[in-house]
Motif scaffolding. Structure first.
Motif, PDB file in Angstrom:
ATOM      1  N   VAL A 107      -0.763   9.756  -0.078  1.00  0.00           N
ATOM      2  CA  VAL A 107      -1.690   9.433  -1.167  1.00  0.00           C
ATOM      3  C   VAL A 107      -1.252   8.143  -1.862  1.00  0.00           C
ATOM      4  CG1 VAL A 107      -2.564  10.194  -3.422  1.00  0.00           C
ATOM      5  CG2 VAL A 107      -2.409  11.823  -1.521  1.00  0.00           C
ATOM      6  N   GLY A 108       0.036   8.047  -2.170  1.00  0.00           N
ATOM      7  CA  GLY A 108       0.541   6.853  -2.835  1.00  0.00           C
ATOM      8  C   GLY A 108       0.330   5.598  -2.019  1.00  0.00           C
ATOM      9  N   ILE A 109       0.611   5.676  -0.728  1.00  0.00           N
ATOM     10  CA  ILE A 109       0.437   4.519   0.155  1.00  0.00           C
ATOM     11  C   ILE A 109      -1.039   4.163   0.261  1.00  0.00           C
ATOM     12  CG2 ILE A 109       0.643   3.768   2.566  1.00  0.00           C
ATOM     13  CD1 ILE A 109       3.294   5.521   2.580  1.00  0.00           C
ATOM     14  N   SER A 110      -1.897   5.170   0.312  1.00  0.00           N
ATOM     15  CA  SER A 110      -3.343   4.927   0.374  1.00  0.00           C
ATOM     16  C   SER A 110      -3.824   4.160  -0.849  1.00  0.00           C
ATOM     17  CB  SER A 110      -4.108   6.251   0.474  1.00  0.00           C
ATOM     18  OG  SER A 110      -3.783   6.918   1.667  1.00  0.00           O
ATOM     19  N   ASN A 111      -3.153   4.354  -1.983  1.00  0.00           N
ATOM     20  CA  ASN A 111      -3.555   3.696  -3.230  1.00  0.00           C
ATOM     21  C   ASN A 111      -3.016   2.276  -3.374  1.00  0.00           C
ATOM     22  OD1 ASN A 111      -5.084   5.859  -4.176  1.00  0.00           O
ATOM     23  ND2 ASN A 111      -3.289   6.858  -5.044  1.00  0.00           N
ATOM     24  N   ILE A 112      -2.147   1.857  -2.464  1.00  0.00           N
ATOM     25  CA  ILE A 112      -1.639   0.478  -2.520  1.00  0.00           C
ATOM     26  C   ILE A 112      -2.749  -0.453  -2.042  1.00  0.00           C
ATOM     27  CG2 ILE A 112       0.065  -1.166  -1.650  1.00  0.00           C
ATOM     28  CD1 ILE A 112       1.990   1.233  -1.250  1.00  0.00           C
ATOM     29  N   PRO A 113      -3.154  -1.404  -2.873  1.00  0.00           N
ATOM     30  CA  PRO A 113      -4.243  -2.307  -2.475  1.00  0.00           C
ATOM     31  C   PRO A 113      -3.933  -3.040  -1.166  1.00  0.00           C
ATOM     32  CG  PRO A 113      -3.716  -2.579  -4.807  1.00  0.00           C
ATOM     33  CD  PRO A 113      -2.648  -1.704  -4.219  1.00  0.00           C
ATOM     34  N   ASP A 114      -4.958  -3.204  -0.355  1.00  0.00           N
ATOM     35  CA  ASP A 114      -4.791  -3.842   0.949  1.00  0.00           C
ATOM     36  C   ASP A 114      -4.139  -5.218   0.854  1.00  0.00           C
ATOM     37  OD1 ASP A 114      -5.863  -1.645   2.187  1.00  0.00           O
ATOM     38  OD2 ASP A 114      -7.756  -2.611   2.741  1.00  0.00           O
ATOM     39  N   GLU A 115      -4.483  -5.979  -0.167  1.00  0.00           N
ATOM     40  CA  GLU A 115      -3.943  -7.342  -0.268  1.00  0.00           C
ATOM     41  C   GLU A 115      -2.421  -7.367  -0.450  1.00  0.00           C
ATOM     42  OE1 GLU A 115      -5.666  -6.247  -4.341  1.00  0.00           O
ATOM     43  OE2 GLU A 115      -6.418  -6.198  -2.285  1.00  0.00           O
ATOM     44  N   LEU A 116      -1.842  -6.307  -0.997  1.00  0.00           N
ATOM     45  CA  LEU A 116      -0.385  -6.261  -1.168  1.00  0.00           C
ATOM     46  C   LEU A 116       0.352  -6.176   0.172  1.00  0.00           C
ATOM     47  CD1 LEU A 116       0.221  -4.016  -4.300  1.00  0.00           C
ATOM     48  CD2 LEU A 116       0.331  -6.495  -4.112  1.00  0.00           C
ATOM     49  N   TRP A 117      -0.335  -5.728   1.206  1.00  0.00           N
ATOM     50  CA  TRP A 117       0.291  -5.616   2.522  1.00  0.00           C
ATOM     51  C   TRP A 117       0.478  -6.977   3.162  1.00  0.00           C
ATOM     52  CZ3 TRP A 117       2.316  -1.107   4.291  1.00  0.00           C
ATOM     53  CH2 TRP A 117       1.995   0.033   3.550  1.00  0.00           C
ATOM     54  N   GLU A 118      -0.097  -8.010   2.559  1.00  0.00           N
ATOM     55  CA  GLU A 118      -0.005  -9.365   3.112  1.00  0.00           C
ATOM     56  C   GLU A 118       0.974 -10.251   2.345  1.00  0.00           C
ATOM     57  OE1 GLU A 118      -1.414  -9.755   5.970  1.00  0.00           O
ATOM     58  OE2 GLU A 118      -2.402  -7.802   5.777  1.00  0.00           O
ATOM     59  N   HIS A 119       1.632  -9.679   1.332  1.00  0.00           N
ATOM     60  CA  HIS A 119       2.545 -10.468   0.500  1.00  0.00           C
ATOM     61  C   HIS A 119       3.963  -9.910   0.586  1.00  0.00           C
ATOM     62  CE1 HIS A 119      -0.844 -12.537  -1.304  1.00  0.00           C
ATOM     63  NE2 HIS A 119      -1.412 -11.369  -1.536  1.00  0.00           N
ATOM     64  N   ASP A 120       4.917 -10.783   0.271  1.00  0.00           N
ATOM     65  CA  ASP A 120       6.302 -10.333   0.186  1.00  0.00           C
ATOM     66  C   ASP A 120       6.541  -9.701  -1.172  1.00  0.00           C
ATOM     67  OD1 ASP A 120       6.882 -11.235   2.707  1.00  0.00           O
ATOM     68  OD2 ASP A 120       7.864 -13.073   2.057  1.00  0.00           O
ATOM     69  N   LEU A 121       7.519  -8.815  -1.212  1.00  0.00           N
ATOM     70  CA  LEU A 121       7.916  -8.232  -2.483  1.00  0.00           C
ATOM     71  C   LEU A 121       9.404  -8.478  -2.677  1.00  0.00           C
ATOM     72  CD1 LEU A 121       9.275  -5.099  -1.746  1.00  0.00           C
ATOM     73  CD2 LEU A 121       6.908  -4.872  -1.045  1.00  0.00           C
TER      74      LEU A 121
END
Length: 152
Positions: A107-121
């Motif tokens: 559920v938590g991962i599903s709520n991570i906006p798609d655009e965050l998967w394209e950026h570094d943290l």
């Protein structure tokens, strides 16, 4: 939905299925060491729960807020405490807790906006992509699942 996010979610769903197959293990097998001087299956699973809780409570909320991620706690201490707890907890309780925390992670991962998967943290001084972070966790799962599969 982002393909990287889908891959991570699929992994976590498969780990729940895998864990449910362990319900068939006799209690003495559950308490079997994965190798000489190594943890038992119970302890391995227990430490995965501890780290899942960390990701769920200390990583995902910070990602959603877009703030810097806190450093990880002391690895050996977390592992030691989780292993100790797992030694006294019934097998069914540990499996249920593993499954529940994994469902919460999905559920938590599903709520991570798609655009965050394209950026570094940033984690302390380290920069890593979100997918690479989760890929490391998935690799950690595979490592331990392989160890368990070898002895069962």
């Amino acid at each position: 939905m982002n393909e990287k996010k889908i891959a991570v979610i699929n992994h976590y769903e498969k780990t729940i299925e895998w864990m449910n197959r362990l319900r068939k293990l006799p209690e003495d097998s559950w308490r079997t060491s994965i190798g000489e001087g190594r943890w038992t299956i119970a302890e391995v699973i227990g430490h995965l729960i501890a780290w899942d809780e960390f990701v769920l409570l200390q990583r995902i909320p910070h990602l959603l807020k877009g703030v810097e991620l806190p450093r990880s706690p002391e690895v050996e201490l977390v592992n030691q405490q989780a292993a100790e707890l797992s030694r006294s907890r019934p097998m069914g309780d540990t499996i249920n807790q593993f499954n529940e925390i994994r469902k919460s992670l999905i559920v938590g991962i599903s709520n991570i906006p798609d655009e965050l998967w394209e950026h570094d943290l940033s984690i302390g001084r380290k920069c890593i992509s979100l997918f690479d972070y989760f890929a490391g966790l998935m690799e950690h799962d595979h490592h331990h699942f392989s160890q368990i599969n070898e002895i069962i």
